[in-house]
Motif scaffolding. Sequence first.
Motif, PDB file in Angstrom:
ATOM      1  N   ILE A  62       5.391   2.823  -0.323  1.00 45.03           N
ATOM      2  CA  ILE A  62       5.015   2.962  -1.736  1.00 45.03           C
ATOM      3  C   ILE A  62       6.078   2.340  -2.633  1.00 45.03           C
ATOM      4  N   ILE A  63       7.338   2.572  -2.304  1.00 41.31           N
ATOM      5  CA  ILE A  63       8.437   2.020  -3.104  1.00 41.31           C
ATOM      6  C   ILE A  63       8.483   0.499  -2.981  1.00 41.31           C
ATOM      7  N   SER A  64       8.335  -0.019  -1.758  1.00 41.73           N
ATOM      8  CA  SER A  64       8.404  -1.472  -1.534  1.00 41.73           C
ATOM      9  C   SER A  64       7.263  -2.211  -2.210  1.00 41.73           C
ATOM     10  N   GLN A  65       6.136  -1.541  -2.395  1.00 40.97           N
ATOM     11  CA  GLN A  65       4.989  -2.150  -3.066  1.00 40.97           C
ATOM     12  C   GLN A  65       5.082  -2.049  -4.588  1.00 40.97           C
ATOM     13  N   GLY A  66       6.169  -1.438  -5.068  1.00 42.64           N
ATOM     14  CA  GLY A  66       6.372  -1.328  -6.506  1.00 42.64           C
ATOM     15  C   GLY A  66       5.517  -0.268  -7.177  1.00 42.64           C
ATOM     16  N   LYS A  67       4.992   0.675  -6.391  1.00 40.44           N
ATOM     17  CA  LYS A  67       4.129   1.716  -6.953  1.00 40.44           C
ATOM     18  C   LYS A  67       4.920   2.912  -7.477  1.00 40.44           C
ATOM     19  N   LYS A 111      -4.169   8.727  -6.914  1.00 37.92           N
ATOM     20  CA  LYS A 111      -4.264   7.376  -6.347  1.00 37.92           C
ATOM     21  C   LYS A 111      -4.321   6.321  -7.445  1.00 37.92           C
ATOM     22  N   THR A 112      -5.122   6.547  -8.472  1.00 34.01           N
ATOM     23  CA  THR A 112      -5.239   5.550  -9.540  1.00 34.01           C
ATOM     24  C   THR A 112      -3.944   5.434 -10.346  1.00 34.01           C
ATOM     25  N   ALA A 113      -3.251   6.555 -10.525  1.00 35.51           N
ATOM     26  CA  ALA A 113      -1.971   6.515 -11.244  1.00 35.51           C
ATOM     27  C   ALA A 113      -0.947   5.696 -10.470  1.00 35.51           C
ATOM     28  N   VAL A 114      -0.902   5.903  -9.168  1.00 36.86           N
ATOM     29  CA  VAL A 114       0.071   5.198  -8.329  1.00 36.86           C
ATOM     30  C   VAL A 114      -0.275   3.710  -8.225  1.00 36.86           C
ATOM     31  N   GLU A 115      -1.556   3.381  -8.249  1.00 37.82           N
ATOM     32  CA  GLU A 115      -1.950   1.967  -8.258  1.00 37.82           C
ATOM     33  C   GLU A 115      -1.400   1.255  -9.486  1.00 37.82           C
ATOM     34  N   GLU A 116      -1.324   1.980 -10.596  1.00 39.12           N
ATOM     35  CA  GLU A 116      -0.776   1.409 -11.827  1.00 39.12           C
ATOM     36  C   GLU A 116       0.735   1.276 -11.738  1.00 39.12           C
ATOM     37  N   GLY A 117       1.369   2.163 -10.954  1.00 35.87           N
ATOM     38  CA  GLY A 117       2.820   2.145 -10.794  1.00 35.87           C
ATOM     39  C   GLY A 117       3.504   3.135 -11.711  1.00 35.87           C
ATOM     40  N   VAL A 118       4.369   3.990 -11.149  1.00 36.48           N
ATOM     41  CA  VAL A 118       5.058   5.019 -11.920  1.00 36.48           C
ATOM     42  C   VAL A 118       6.548   5.002 -11.583  1.00 36.48           C
ATOM     43  N   TYR A 119       7.308   5.748 -12.340  1.00 31.71           N
ATOM     44  CA  TYR A 119       8.748   5.850 -12.068  1.00 31.71           C
ATOM     45  C   TYR A 119       9.011   6.839 -10.932  1.00 31.71           C
ATOM     46  N   LEU A 120       8.474   8.050 -11.057  1.00 28.09           N
ATOM     47  CA  LEU A 120       8.717   9.074 -10.050  1.00 28.09           C
ATOM     48  C   LEU A 120       7.402   9.742  -9.664  1.00 28.09           C
ATOM     49  N   LEU A 121       7.266   9.955  -8.380  1.00 31.98           N
ATOM     50  CA  LEU A 121       6.068  10.536  -7.798  1.00 31.98           C
ATOM     51  C   LEU A 121       6.482  11.736  -6.952  1.00 31.98           C
ATOM     52  N   LYS A 122       5.757  12.882  -7.075  1.00 26.62           N
ATOM     53  CA  LYS A 122       6.124  14.081  -6.316  1.00 26.62           C
ATOM     54  C   LYS A 122       4.932  14.603  -5.491  1.00 26.62           C
ATOM     55  N   PRO A 123       4.604  13.947  -4.386  1.00 31.94           N
ATOM     56  CA  PRO A 123       3.510  14.440  -3.551  1.00 31.94           C
ATOM     57  C   PRO A 123       4.002  15.436  -2.508  1.00 31.94           C
ATOM     58  N   ASN A 124       3.075  16.252  -1.990  1.00 34.18           N
ATOM     59  CA  ASN A 124       3.379  16.962  -0.742  1.00 34.18           C
ATOM     60  C   ASN A 124       2.958  16.039   0.397  1.00 34.18           C
ATOM     61  N   ILE A 125       3.136  16.483   1.640  1.00 36.21           N
ATOM     62  CA  ILE A 125       2.858  15.597   2.775  1.00 36.21           C
ATOM     63  C   ILE A 125       1.380  15.203   2.821  1.00 36.21           C
ATOM     64  N   GLY A 126       0.500  16.160   2.518  1.00 41.83           N
ATOM     65  CA  GLY A 126      -0.927  15.855   2.523  1.00 41.83           C
ATOM     66  C   GLY A 126      -1.291  14.808   1.489  1.00 41.83           C
ATOM     67  N   GLU A 127      -0.727  14.913   0.281  1.00 38.35           N
ATOM     68  CA  GLU A 127      -0.998  13.945  -0.775  1.00 38.35           C
ATOM     69  C   GLU A 127      -0.410  12.579  -0.436  1.00 38.35           C
TER      70      GLU A 127
END
Length: 310
Positions: A213-218, A175-191
């Motif tokens: 997530i993409i529209s928010q620039g995360k 969650k904290t990493a995504v708040e900062e914003g990343v290029y690529l994110l690989k979650p499963n459905i639960g994450e």
Amino acid sequence: MDKTILTITLNPSVDKSSSVLSIIPEKKLRCNFPKYEAGGGGVNVSRALKRLGISSDTFFTSGGRTGRLLEELLQAEQLDLVPFHIAAETRENFTVLDTSNNKQYRFGFPGELLTQDEQNKILNSVKVTNPFPDFVVISGSLPAETDPDFMKQLVNTCKSKGSKVIIDTSGEALKTAVEEGVYLLKPNIGELAFLVGKDKLEEDDVDRAAQLIISQGKAEVVVVSLGSQGAVLFSAGEKIRIEAPPVEVKSTVGAGDSMVAGMISVLVKGGNYKEVLSMGIACGSATTMAEGTGLFTWENAKHLFDEIWK
């Protein structure tokens, strides 16, 4: 010219695997000879990239007797190592296969806390990397009790140097990493559900959550892993879903890390997102064909990619 890659593993492990005829409570179990392999998210990504003929710098924490063994195991695979030595002992994980029913039992240990001084030195070590890599993969868990904000600081450090950050972790660290914003994110459905504040997501909700997530620039790219059903890739203008090829699953250890490596192997060469996802699924599926904590073979990954791509 291919892009350069750095993988970062803050909580690596030595993975011990064995097998036993039957797991029965209260009984002394005679296991077969153990196999030792290097483990941890970014470590496995580098190991998998090596199988794909792609080099990467492998930054990882290393401590104590187990840390020395980890370094020896990685040296044997001829990786480009950047060990960061810490006071605590590197953790071990244990996997055992019950051969009577082919069920696998995975025992993971938390890893000891990184001190504040060690965290500061890790951030500085990464910051002064020169030349700085085009892609940074931060993968795996944080050691127990480590403040998730450290992950955010690490992502910020890499982004400030102009690198594209790929994150594959879980919980508050994710969650904290995504708040900062990343290029690529690989979650499963639960994450993914966790990231958008939901208890669970139905299939239709996955699209909305990823696009939010993409529209928010995360994240620029979100790849949602569906396990044996494959994965779906979202970007601002695309949605690509690819089914996983049918294989005989022997172990799921390292499959997610192999998927990340497969995707990066295409990204560094400028491939399109369909090829990125196809190679990711091929490498992840090929790893499930390996026993214990082993990763895929190039031959299996190439065969599955050709099956997916045709």
